[in-house]
Design a protein around this motif. Structure first.
Motif, PDB file in Angstrom:
ATOM      1  N   MET A  34      -7.523   4.134  -2.744  1.00 14.02           N
ATOM      2  CA  MET A  34      -6.203   3.826  -2.206  1.00 14.02           C
ATOM      3  C   MET A  34      -5.333   3.400  -3.378  1.00 14.02           C
ATOM      4  SD  MET A  34      -6.544   0.063  -0.393  1.00 14.02           S
ATOM      5  CE  MET A  34      -8.032   0.410   0.526  1.00 14.02           C
ATOM      6  N   CYS A  35      -4.024   3.440  -3.207  1.00 18.03           N
ATOM      7  CA  CYS A  35      -3.157   3.038  -4.320  1.00 18.03           C
ATOM      8  C   CYS A  35      -2.093   2.076  -3.820  1.00 18.03           C
ATOM      9  CB  CYS A  35      -2.547   4.244  -5.014  1.00 18.03           C
ATOM     10  SG  CYS A  35      -1.557   5.312  -3.967  1.00 18.03           S
ATOM     11  N   VAL A  40       0.850  -1.185   0.000  1.00 22.36           N
ATOM     12  CA  VAL A  40       0.000   0.000   0.000  1.00 22.36           C
ATOM     13  C   VAL A  40       0.891   1.242   0.000  1.00 22.36           C
ATOM     14  CG1 VAL A  40      -1.720   1.327   1.299  1.00 22.36           C
ATOM     15  CG2 VAL A  40      -1.881  -1.174   1.182  1.00 22.36           C
ATOM     16  N   VAL A  41       0.606   2.171  -0.910  1.00 19.01           N
ATOM     17  CA  VAL A  41       1.386   3.392  -1.063  1.00 19.01           C
ATOM     18  C   VAL A  41       0.760   4.509  -0.236  1.00 19.01           C
ATOM     19  CG1 VAL A  41       2.263   5.091  -2.734  1.00 19.01           C
ATOM     20  CG2 VAL A  41       2.070   2.671  -3.372  1.00 19.01           C
ATOM     21  N   ASP A  42       1.594   5.374   0.313  1.00 17.63           N
ATOM     22  CA  ASP A  42       1.130   6.491   1.127  1.00 17.63           C
ATOM     23  C   ASP A  42       0.124   7.351   0.363  1.00 17.63           C
ATOM     24  OD1 ASP A  42       1.578   9.549   2.037  1.00 17.63           O
ATOM     25  OD2 ASP A  42       1.922   8.202   3.730  1.00 17.63           O
ATOM     26  N   ARG A  43      -0.986   7.672   0.993  1.00 21.28           N
ATOM     27  CA  ARG A  43      -2.041   8.443   0.337  1.00 21.28           C
ATOM     28  C   ARG A  43      -1.547   9.822  -0.096  1.00 21.28           C
ATOM     29  NH1 ARG A  43      -6.907   6.856   0.350  1.00 21.28           N
ATOM     30  NH2 ARG A  43      -7.604   8.986   0.031  1.00 21.28           N
ATOM     31  N   TYR A  91      -7.359   1.811  -6.426  1.00 20.28           N
ATOM     32  CA  TYR A  91      -8.377   0.850  -5.992  1.00 20.28           C
ATOM     33  C   TYR A  91      -9.474   1.579  -5.225  1.00 20.28           C
ATOM     34  CZ  TYR A  91      -4.624  -2.284  -7.245  1.00 20.28           C
ATOM     35  OH  TYR A  91      -3.637  -2.923  -7.954  1.00 20.28           O
ATOM     36  N   THR A  92     -10.721   1.258  -5.537  1.00 16.71           N
ATOM     37  CA  THR A  92     -11.873   1.814  -4.823  1.00 16.71           C
ATOM     38  C   THR A  92     -11.952   1.198  -3.429  1.00 16.71           C
ATOM     39  OG1 THR A  92     -13.075   2.023  -6.907  1.00 16.71           O
ATOM     40  CG2 THR A  92     -14.379   2.112  -4.878  1.00 16.71           C
ATOM     41  N   TYR A 121      -6.505  -7.882   1.633  1.00 18.68           N
ATOM     42  CA  TYR A 121      -5.611  -7.669   2.778  1.00 18.68           C
ATOM     43  C   TYR A 121      -6.025  -8.622   3.894  1.00 18.68           C
ATOM     44  CZ  TYR A 121      -3.483  -5.302   6.829  1.00 18.68           C
ATOM     45  OH  TYR A 121      -2.770  -5.001   7.964  1.00 18.68           O
ATOM     46  N   GLU A 122      -5.122  -9.504   4.273  1.00 15.41           N
ATOM     47  CA  GLU A 122      -5.374 -10.482   5.335  1.00 15.41           C
ATOM     48  C   GLU A 122      -6.659 -11.278   5.068  1.00 15.41           C
ATOM     49  OE1 GLU A 122      -5.155  -8.423   9.084  1.00 15.41           O
ATOM     50  OE2 GLU A 122      -2.961  -8.276   8.986  1.00 15.41           O
ATOM     51  N   GLY A 123      -6.848 -11.676   3.815  1.00 11.80           N
ATOM     52  CA  GLY A 123      -7.976 -12.512   3.452  1.00 11.80           C
ATOM     53  C   GLY A 123      -9.289 -11.801   3.237  1.00 11.80           C
ATOM     54  N   VAL A 124      -9.284 -10.467   3.344  1.00 15.10           N
ATOM     55  CA  VAL A 124     -10.498  -9.667   3.196  1.00 15.10           C
ATOM     56  C   VAL A 124     -10.345  -8.745   1.991  1.00 15.10           C
ATOM     57  CG1 VAL A 124     -11.990  -7.938   4.289  1.00 15.10           C
ATOM     58  CG2 VAL A 124     -10.966  -9.754   5.670  1.00 15.10           C
ATOM     59  N   ALA A 125     -11.370  -8.664   1.142  1.00 12.82           N
ATOM     60  CA  ALA A 125     -11.349  -7.739   0.012  1.00 12.82           C
ATOM     61  C   ALA A 125     -11.572  -6.325   0.535  1.00 12.82           C
ATOM     62  CB  ALA A 125     -12.425  -8.104  -1.003  1.00 12.82           C
ATOM     63  N   VAL A 126     -10.576  -5.466   0.342  1.00  4.79           N
ATOM     64  CA  VAL A 126     -10.664  -4.091   0.841  1.00  4.79           C
ATOM     65  C   VAL A 126     -10.777  -3.080  -0.289  1.00  4.79           C
ATOM     66  CG1 VAL A 126      -9.421  -4.606   2.969  1.00  4.79           C
ATOM     67  CG2 VAL A 126      -8.136  -3.874   0.941  1.00  4.79           C
ATOM     68  N   GLY A 127     -10.471  -3.489  -1.522  1.00  3.05           N
ATOM     69  CA  GLY A 127     -10.515  -2.563  -2.647  1.00  3.05           C
ATOM     70  C   GLY A 127     -10.942  -3.247  -3.924  1.00  3.05           C
ATOM     71  N   ILE A 128     -11.294  -2.432  -4.923  1.00  6.29           N
ATOM     72  CA  ILE A 128     -11.657  -2.900  -6.257  1.00  6.29           C
ATOM     73  C   ILE A 128     -10.677  -2.282  -7.244  1.00  6.29           C
ATOM     74  CG2 ILE A 128     -13.438  -2.941  -8.043  1.00  6.29           C
ATOM     75  CD1 ILE A 128     -15.467  -2.367  -5.758  1.00  6.29           C
ATOM     76  N   THR A 129     -10.047  -3.100  -8.079  1.00  9.34           N
ATOM     77  CA  THR A 129      -9.119  -2.588  -9.078  1.00  9.34           C
ATOM     78  C   THR A 129      -9.852  -1.619  -9.992  1.00  9.34           C
ATOM     79  OG1 THR A 129      -7.922  -4.677  -9.030  1.00  9.34           O
ATOM     80  CG2 THR A 129      -7.467  -3.203 -10.871  1.00  9.34           C
ATOM     81  N   SER A 130      -9.374  -0.370 -10.049  1.00 10.28           N
ATOM     82  CA  SER A 130     -10.099   0.669 -10.763  1.00 10.28           C
ATOM     83  C   SER A 130      -9.327   1.196 -11.975  1.00 10.28           C
ATOM     84  CB  SER A 130     -10.440   1.822  -9.812  1.00 10.28           C
ATOM     85  OG  SER A 130     -11.132   2.858 -10.479  1.00 10.28           O
ATOM     86  N   ASN A 131      -8.217   1.893 -11.754  1.00  8.47           N
ATOM     87  CA  ASN A 131      -7.482   2.460 -12.881  1.00  8.47           C
ATOM     88  C   ASN A 131      -6.047   2.752 -12.476  1.00  8.47           C
ATOM     89  OD1 ASN A 131      -7.371   5.817 -12.678  1.00  8.47           O
ATOM     90  ND2 ASN A 131      -8.942   4.871 -11.401  1.00  8.47           N
TER      91      ASN A 131
END
Length: 242
Positions: free
Chosen positions: A161-162, A140-143, A215-216, A191-201
């Motif tokens: 998030m990116c 995960v990259v710094d916001r 990622y959304t 992240y740790e087995g949980v979907a936290v984002g959706i691949t966006s652009n």
């Protein structure tokens, strides 16, 4: 994982990814469904897109629910729910993944956290897509970095998030990062087995150092997800915009 495919003359072409979040529901990205279902199929339990696999289950799309506030300029609110034409048959290869809801701060990935995504997207920077499901492990990259003017600037919103994996120095790889790419849109960031984002652009080219994948953030849409799945939201009409 879901492969969302468009029927061509004799074959189906993979367009986007998605992931199963209920026995009849797939989560994906709005920009994959601006024209509605349009005859698309959802294939679950696939590893190879072309090989015959007993694990595969194929579905029609009964309804498309695009988030009403999707912004085609910067892809803000890039989240869609698909209702399948029937419930899945649960197997080891086909079963829902847990997704992050509001208040689940214990599963929110901090800067530098290890996350992963998967898909059938391009593996050589838009030149061609893979037949077999690929997975990439990233950080995960710094916001604040992603919001810098030389990264994404104002286009990077609080709903995003990116993430990518920088090639360690000295980097001898053809690309300086590992990242999601064309054809991976709609897939999960886990992240740790949980979907936290959706691949966006991301950037116009994949693997650019100053253009991490975007990622959304799923947890920002808990209320909308709940009302949609409960049947309180009207399905989205096809858009006429490109």
């Amino acid at each position: 994982m879901a492969s969302i495919q468009l029927q061509e003359v004799e074959t189906r072409k993979h367009e986007c990814g998605g992931f199963l979040v209920g026995d009849q529901w797939v989560m994906t990205a709005v920009h994959c469904f601006l024209t509605g279902a349009n005859g698309r199929k959802v294939v679950l339990g696939a590893h190879s897109l072309t090989a015959t696999e007993e694990t595969k289950q194929t579905f029609d799309i009964l309804q498309v629910y695009n988030h009403p506030d999707f912004n085609p300029v910067n892809y803000d609110n890039d989240i869609t729910l698909l209702k399948l034409d029937r419930p899945i048959t649960v197997t080891e290869a086909v079963k829902p993944i847990e997704y992050q809801r509001s208040g689940d701060t214990d599963v929110s990935p901090p800067t530098g956290a290890t996350v992963e995504t998967a898909g059938w997207g391009s593996v050589n920077n838009l030149q061609g897509r893979t037949d077999r499901l690929k997975e990439v492990v990233m950080d995960v990259v710094d916001r604040e970095l992603c919001a810098r003017y030389d990264y994404y600037g104002y286009k990077f919103t609080a709903n995003m998030m990116c993430s990518y994996k920088l090639c360690p120095k000295p980097c001898r790889h053809r690309y300086k990062t590992e990242d999601s790419c064309d054809g991976d849109s709609g897939g999960p960031l886990v992240y740790e087995g949980v979907a936290v984002g959706i691949t966006s652009n991301g950037g116009k080219k994949c693997g650019q150092v100053k253009k991490p994948g975007i990622y959304t953030i799923i947890s920002h849409y808990t209320a909308w997800i709940n009302t949609t799945i409960s049947g309180s939201v009207t399905p989205s009409p096809p858009s006429t915009s490109p």
